[in-house]
Scaffold this active site. Structure first.
Site, PDB file in Angstrom:
ATOM      1  N   HIS A  68      41.819 143.930  41.685  1.00  0.00           N
ATOM      2  CA  HIS A  68      42.037 142.556  41.235  1.00  0.00           C
ATOM      3  C   HIS A  68      43.417 142.020  41.588  1.00  0.00           C
ATOM      4  O   HIS A  68      44.369 142.770  41.705  1.00  0.00           O
ATOM      5  CB  HIS A  68      41.900 142.469  39.704  1.00  0.00           C
ATOM      6  CG  HIS A  68      40.596 142.962  39.184  1.00  0.00           C
ATOM      7  ND1 HIS A  68      40.498 143.657  38.009  1.00  0.00           N
ATOM      8  CD2 HIS A  68      39.333 142.872  39.674  1.00  0.00           C
ATOM      9  CE1 HIS A  68      39.232 143.965  37.779  1.00  0.00           C
ATOM     10  NE2 HIS A  68      38.508 143.504  38.784  1.00  0.00           N
ATOM     11  N   LYS A  77      52.849 144.022  37.500  1.00  0.00           N
ATOM     12  CA  LYS A  77      52.302 144.757  36.360  1.00  0.00           C
ATOM     13  C   LYS A  77      52.996 146.104  36.215  1.00  0.00           C
ATOM     14  O   LYS A  77      53.157 146.825  37.196  1.00  0.00           O
ATOM     15  CB  LYS A  77      50.804 145.016  36.554  1.00  0.00           C
ATOM     16  CG  LYS A  77      49.963 143.766  36.629  1.00  0.00           C
ATOM     17  CD  LYS A  77      48.515 144.108  36.932  1.00  0.00           C
ATOM     18  CE  LYS A  77      47.678 142.848  37.055  1.00  0.00           C
ATOM     19  NZ  LYS A  77      46.296 143.170  37.448  1.00  0.00           N
ATOM     20  N   TYR A 137      48.978 147.402  30.145  1.00  0.00           N
ATOM     21  CA  TYR A 137      49.866 146.872  31.173  1.00  0.00           C
ATOM     22  C   TYR A 137      50.588 145.623  30.710  1.00  0.00           C
ATOM     23  O   TYR A 137      50.064 144.807  29.977  1.00  0.00           O
ATOM     24  CB  TYR A 137      49.145 146.628  32.495  1.00  0.00           C
ATOM     25  CG  TYR A 137      47.832 145.894  32.462  1.00  0.00           C
ATOM     26  CD1 TYR A 137      47.733 144.596  32.918  1.00  0.00           C
ATOM     27  CD2 TYR A 137      46.682 146.525  32.013  1.00  0.00           C
ATOM     28  CE1 TYR A 137      46.528 143.932  32.934  1.00  0.00           C
ATOM     29  CE2 TYR A 137      45.463 145.863  32.021  1.00  0.00           C
ATOM     30  CZ  TYR A 137      45.395 144.569  32.480  1.00  0.00           C
ATOM     31  OH  TYR A 137      44.190 143.907  32.476  1.00  0.00           O
ATOM     32  N   ASP A 174      32.913 142.902  39.997  1.00  0.00           N
ATOM     33  CA  ASP A 174      33.587 143.815  40.923  1.00  0.00           C
ATOM     34  C   ASP A 174      32.664 144.297  42.045  1.00  0.00           C
ATOM     35  O   ASP A 174      33.148 144.696  43.103  1.00  0.00           O
ATOM     36  CB  ASP A 174      34.183 145.006  40.175  1.00  0.00           C
ATOM     37  CG  ASP A 174      35.428 144.633  39.379  1.00  0.00           C
ATOM     38  OD1 ASP A 174      35.954 143.514  39.572  1.00  0.00           O
ATOM     39  OD2 ASP A 174      35.875 145.450  38.556  1.00  0.00           O
TER      40      ASP A 174
END
Length: 187
Positions: A68, A77, A137, A174
């Site tokens: 992603h 991140k 995250y 996905d």
């Protein structure tokens, strides 16, 4: 090259700006304590981010989330696994980068407490190796659902060496991501 700064070891990877971070764990018979983020140590290592959102997910063995990215609002991140174990991956999508289309991966585990710094301009994903895993995250940009994008997790031109997983479990979204060569994204 490794940098020891405060209670952290910052390990450079084969891709510029991507780091594996190992916090120092202080433990005794009661358990352990560790710092997971300290602004001045990260800045001294060259990781100058202002995090604005924390996220957490829990997944079962074989779940693969990714790869992603956000198109107009890219996110850096700082990721870690606080329960279980995952194989975490980032792919360089920065068009002018000498490592464009290259990937870096690391096993993150609650036991090790290690972290992975994924800068802006990268696709990101992970697969769960343990029975379950809780993944956290910090992001330096807010999540914008209308802005999300992705690339296929098993794109043969990227050729991520995913661990051998009996069954890879993907979301419907996905399963439909394009290959990198068909993706019109420029960072």
């Amino acid at each position: 090259m490794d940098k020891q700064i405060g209670n952290f070891v910052f390990r450079e990877t084969s891709i510029k700006d991507v780091y594996i971070i190992e916090p120092k764990k202080l433990g005794d018979e009661r358990g352990y304590f560790m710092e997971t983020y300290k602004e001045d140590a990260f800045k001294a290592a060259g990781l100058d981010y202002t995090f604005v959102q924390d996220n957490q997910s829990k997944s079962r063995a074989g779940v693969l989330r990714g790869l992603h990215f956000q198109k107009q609002y890219p996110q850096a991140k700082l990721v870690r696994c606080i329960e279980g174990e995952v194989f975490d991956v980032c792919v360089d999508l920065r068009k002018n980068s000498p490592t464009y289309g290259k990937w870096e991966g690391v096993i993150l585990s609650a036991e090790k407490g290690n972290q992975f710094m994924v800068p802006r301009g990268f696709a990101h994903g992970f697969v769960v190796l343990s029975e379950t895993a809780t993944f956290c995250y910090k992001c330096d940009e807010l999540y914008h659902p209308e802005d999300e994008g992705g690339i296929m997790w098993n794109d043969p031109n990227i050729n991520v060496k995913w661990p051998d997983i009996k069954e890879v479990i993907l979301s419907e979204k996905d399963k439909k991501h394009p290959l990198l060569k068909d993706c019109k994204i420029e960072f």
